[in-house]
Design a protein around this motif. Structure first.
Motif: not given
Ligand code: BTN
Length: 339
Positions: A94-97, A189-191, A118-120, A122-126
């Motif tokens: 789901d998420s490595t975090n 652009k965001k990488v 692969m993440q099912r 994946g979480k970003g900020r906020r």
């Molecule tokens: C952002 O919003 O800019 C932060 C993104 C972070 C993504 C990484 S991918 C590995 C780790 N696992 C997650 O679910 N999120 C972080």
């Protein structure tokens, strides 16, 4: 002596140790399997992307490794002080975090890294999602147990952003830039992005998970249209794919050294290096914060990693959480409605 593991792992280990060919008799003897089982295992390794030359009456030779993070799990390629002392690779998660968080709760050692193909989810900020297709990018989470106050944890994400920039500089001929707090941009652009999650009490951090996502081999059409900021990948900039395993190896090595420097020298060098890589020195910024959009001119990063904005000629405002959503260059008057 062949180490423990599956039959395929044992064969790989033998082939990697050898300078040239290994005869099938030797493989049969060392792995304790029949000739036909050796052949089946070699075929299965080839399907996973290992290049294995086979010459009848001589044996087998490893010619190339696949660009799969399993290779990194088996062989770091550097001697880590902390980060990368243990690397766990998942095909999908789901998420490595979340995985690193669980390991943190279980008492895993500092420097443990979880990587997924692969993440099912994946979480970003906020609360945002992080697009995580299989086999394209790098999704990595690092477990740290830093001996600093929770209020100083943001400095570690700044350190990670700086080391991401260093790694990109070794990979692409375009200067990467950091957009506060820790988005890394290529060509504006965001990488790459960083999501830090902390398990702490008032005065001490139990552990911190630094989650890093780098868009390596996504093509422009793979990004959704509803992104908060324009996105790119290393492949889009280089106009050819990048090898993910060497990139991940360089990043972990740089992070390991960056973390060590942070522990030895404290936050001042991190702030300095962050400013050197900043995308918006003296620019006018719109910053989306939990309390609404704040406008002002970039003034500094404080000793805890907060953004210091000049919102009027006589007033500075410190912002601890938010996103820079717009940058505008050049001179000008402070925008109306502030201060
Ligand atoms: C952002 O919003 O800019 C932060 C993104 C972070 C993504 C990484 S991918 C590995 C780790 N696992 C997650 O679910 N999120 C972080």
């Amino acid at each position: 002596m062949v180490r423990r593991g599956s039959q395929g792992d044992k064969i790989l280990h033998l082939l990697r140790q050898a300078q040239g060919f290994v005869s099938s008799q030797e493989i049969c003897r060392e792995v304790r399997i029949s000739r036909s089982a050796v052949w089946k295992q070699i075929e299965s390794l080839r399907r996973k992307g290992y290049g294995i030359d086979g010459v009848s009456s001589i044996g087998y030779r490893l010619s190339h490794l696949p660009d799969s993070f399993r290779v990194l799990e088996m062989e770091r390629g550097f001697e880590p002080l902390r980060i990368g002392s243990r690397i766990l690779v998942q095909e999908e998660t789901d998420s490595t975090n979340d995985d690193a968080w669980q390991l943190g709760l279980q008492g895993a050692e500092e420097g443990t890294v979880v990587i997924a193909e692969m993440q099912r989810a994946g979480k970003g900020r906020r609360g945002r999602r992080w697009i995580s297709p299989a086999g394209k990018n790098l999704y990595a989470s690092i477990l740290l147990r830093p001996p600093v106050l929770p209020s100083e944890a943001a400095l570690l994400t700044l350190m990670a952003a700086v080391e991401l920039c260093e790694t990109l500089k070794e990979t692409v001929p375009v200067a990467p830039r950091i957009k506060w707090p820790n988005d890394v941009l290529l060509g504006g652009k965001k990488v790459a992005g960083i999501l830090a999650e902390m398990h702490a009490e008032q005065e001490s951090i139990h552990f911190l998970v630094l989650g890093i996502g780098v868009n390596l081999n996504m093509t422009q059409d793979m990004f959704p249209e509803d992104l908060t900021y324009p996105a790119t990948s290393v492949q889009c900039v280089l106009e050819r794919p990048v090898e993910r395993v060497p990139f991940a190896r360089r990043l972990l090595k740089n992070l390991d050294q960056g973390y060590e420097r942070f522990l030895q020298d404290g936050p001042a060098p991190v702030r300095k290096r962050w400013i050197e890589n900043c995308a918006h020195i003296s620019d006018w910024l719109d910053v989306d914060t939990p309390k609404g959009v704040v406008r002002g001119r970039f003034a500094d990063i404080d000793e805890e990693g907060a953004l210091v904005l000049e919102v009027s000629p006589s007033r500075l405002e410190r912002i601890r959480a938010g996103d820079v959503i717009r940058l505008s260059r050049g001179k000008g008057r402070l925008p109306a409605g502030n201060g």
